[in-house]
Design a protein around this motif. Structure first.
Motif, short mmCIF file in Angstrom:
data_model
loop_
_atom_site.label_atom_id
_atom_site.label_comp_id
_atom_site.label_asym_id
_atom_site.label_seq_id
_atom_site.Cartn_x
_atom_site.Cartn_y
_atom_site.Cartn_z
N UNK A 116 -15.83 -49.25 51.83
CA UNK A 116 -15.60 -49.82 50.06
C UNK A 116 -15.14 -49.33 48.97
N UNK A 117 -14.24 -48.52 49.58
CA UNK A 117 -12.94 -48.83 48.75
C UNK A 117 -12.09 -49.30 48.93
N UNK A 127 -6.96 -51.16 52.02
CA UNK A 127 -7.95 -51.70 51.91
C UNK A 127 -8.74 -50.41 53.22
N UNK A 128 -10.02 -50.60 53.46
CA UNK A 128 -10.17 -49.45 54.57
C UNK A 128 -9.08 -49.98 56.04
N UNK A 129 -9.38 -51.29 56.36
CA UNK A 129 -8.63 -51.05 57.13
C UNK A 129 -6.79 -50.95 57.57
N UNK A 130 -6.35 -51.28 56.25
CA UNK A 130 -4.71 -50.59 56.19
C UNK A 130 -4.10 -49.90 57.02
N UNK A 141 -10.34 -49.47 43.00
CA UNK A 141 -12.57 -50.37 43.61
C UNK A 141 -12.94 -49.11 44.48
N UNK A 142 -14.36 -49.00 43.50
CA UNK A 142 -15.43 -48.45 44.91
C UNK A 142 -16.45 -49.03 44.62
#
Length: 419
Positions: free
Chosen positions: A344-345, A367-370, A417-418
């Protein structure tokens, strides 16, 4: 919110900041009264050509001429105003040619004439005329050392002013008795006009000793020639006869306000943390990760959904091997490592001129999965961060943000962004 939606929101916020500073709309709003005599347009910076085009279009009935210099690849036609291109961030021979042509353009004017100076970030490198006793190679060497040292933009431009025969208000003195009005697009923390492009039309109150102290602070070798030239008595930076009026027409704070308005349109609460955040890029990434986690887990200092906005210019102190990177991509890679795949960030960071450092991207998105996507293709993010190779990491993951030259420059915009 998924990755695709988050990217749309972040891109919209980033481009809203850029659009708020485009020369076409903002230049005509701040132009002075038309002169009784001639108008000579001069300028230097990444936005100067687009600013010149706006002036030429706004004053078709004025006796207008001039010359401005911009970065290679940032030129646009500007009618009666000649556009030159030179190198950035380290000056080249065209930077010196441009400085001489600009200086010649403001000579032999009268009190009825107007000099309209179009100043934006990047002008220090693009308009280089060394003081007596130095040559261009001396200035190039100092600039290269400062870029690698971790010095901030104010320190760099302080040194540049004192090594220049045209900056620190000297150009305005050359134009006397003509009136000088400077339209300035600021890219510096604090928006001090003397720091933008090293203030060619703004009186300088700093001293050569302060410039020498900056070089000593960062252990930059100073040859006897440079020391003697710095400490030699120079002419007054802004003569009493010079009439100089500086107008800030676009700033980082204005860009952040536009970014905040874009966030609200998406139903997201913006929190502007400041327009002048400085320090090491990777250290700021760690700090911002902590703030983002606090928002996500506890609703402090703002309740989610929210976006944390900041501007300013961080630094990258290069030690040992250096790969491809920039201050924004280094910030983002540090942020991604510190977030440790927190759901979520998301974040974007980029230079509003479209070029993060010397590469072809403005910045990137994380992204969260970067980090995990990087691992899947054999990239160990901490290793890329350690060797200042953040551009290569994001190029491999496909997360670079590429805008091309935007023809403006209000420094970096960062948005986290959260959801």
């Amino acid at each position: 919110m998924d990755n695709k939606d988050a990217a749309v929101v972040l891109q919209d916020i980033f481009h809203a900041a850029i659009d708020s500073a485009l020369p076409g709309p903002v230049v005509p709003l701040s132009m002075p009264e038309k002169p009784r005599g001639r108008c000579v347009v001069i300028g230097a910076g990444k936005a100067s050509a687009a600013m010149a085009a706006a002036v030429d279009a706004a004053w078709p009935d004025v006796d207008l001429s001039g010359v401005v210099v911009t970065r290679y690849g940032h030129a646009v036609p500007a009618g009666r105003i000649r556009i030159l291109e030179a190198a950035h961030p380290v000056s080249d021979s065209m930077s010196e040619v441009a400085a001489m042509m600009i200086a010649e353009a403001v000579r032999h004017l009268t009190s009825d004439d107007l000099v309209l100076a179009l100043i934006s970030g990047g002008g220090s490198a693009l308009m280089a005329l060394p003081i007596s006793g130095l040559n261009l190679a001396d200035k190039q060497k100092i600039t290269q050392s400062l870029l690698l040292s971790g010095a901030n933009i104010r320190e760099m431009n302080l040194v540049r002013r004192h090594l220049s025969a045209i900056k620190g208000g000297k150009l305005a003195s050359m134009a006397a008795p003509a009136r000088v009005v400077s339209l300035i697009i600021s890219d510096v923390p604090g928006d001090n006009p003397s720091d933008v492009a090293s203030g060619p039309t703004v009186a300088d109150t700093s001293t050569p000793e302060q410039a020498l102290a900056v070089l000593m602070r960062y252990n930059i070798p100073v040859s006897p020639e440079i020391r003697n030239a710095l400490l030699a008595k120079q002419e007054a930076y802004l003569s009493p006869a010079a009439q100089s009026d500086s107008r800030l027409i676009a700033t980082p704070a204005m860009a952040l306000k536009a970014a905040a308005e874009a966030a609200r349109r998406h139903g997201i609460m913006p929190l502007i943390l400041g327009d002048a955040l400085e320090g090491e890029s990777r250290e700021l990434g760690i700090v911002m990760a902590g703030i983002a986690r606090s928002v996500k887990l506890y609703g402090h200092p703002v309740k989610k959904p929210a976006v944390l906005l900041s501007g300013g210019e961080t630094t990258v102190t290069v030690t040992g091997f250096a790969g491809k990177g920039g201050r924004n991509t280094e910030f983002l890679l540090s942020l991604a490592c510190a977030l440790e795949a927190q759901e979520g960030i998301w974040a974007i960071a980029g230079d509003t001129d479209g070029i993060d450092g010397t590469e072809d991207a403005a910045g990137a998105i994380i992204y969260p999965d970067t980090i995990s996507r990087g691992s899947e293709v054999g990239l160990h993010a901490p290793d890329y961060l350690a060797k200042h190779d953040s551009y290569s990491f994001f190029h491999a993951t496909g997360d670079l943000v590429t805008t091309g030259p935007t023809l403006t420059n209000v420094n970096d915009i960062r948005a986290i962004l959260i959801s």
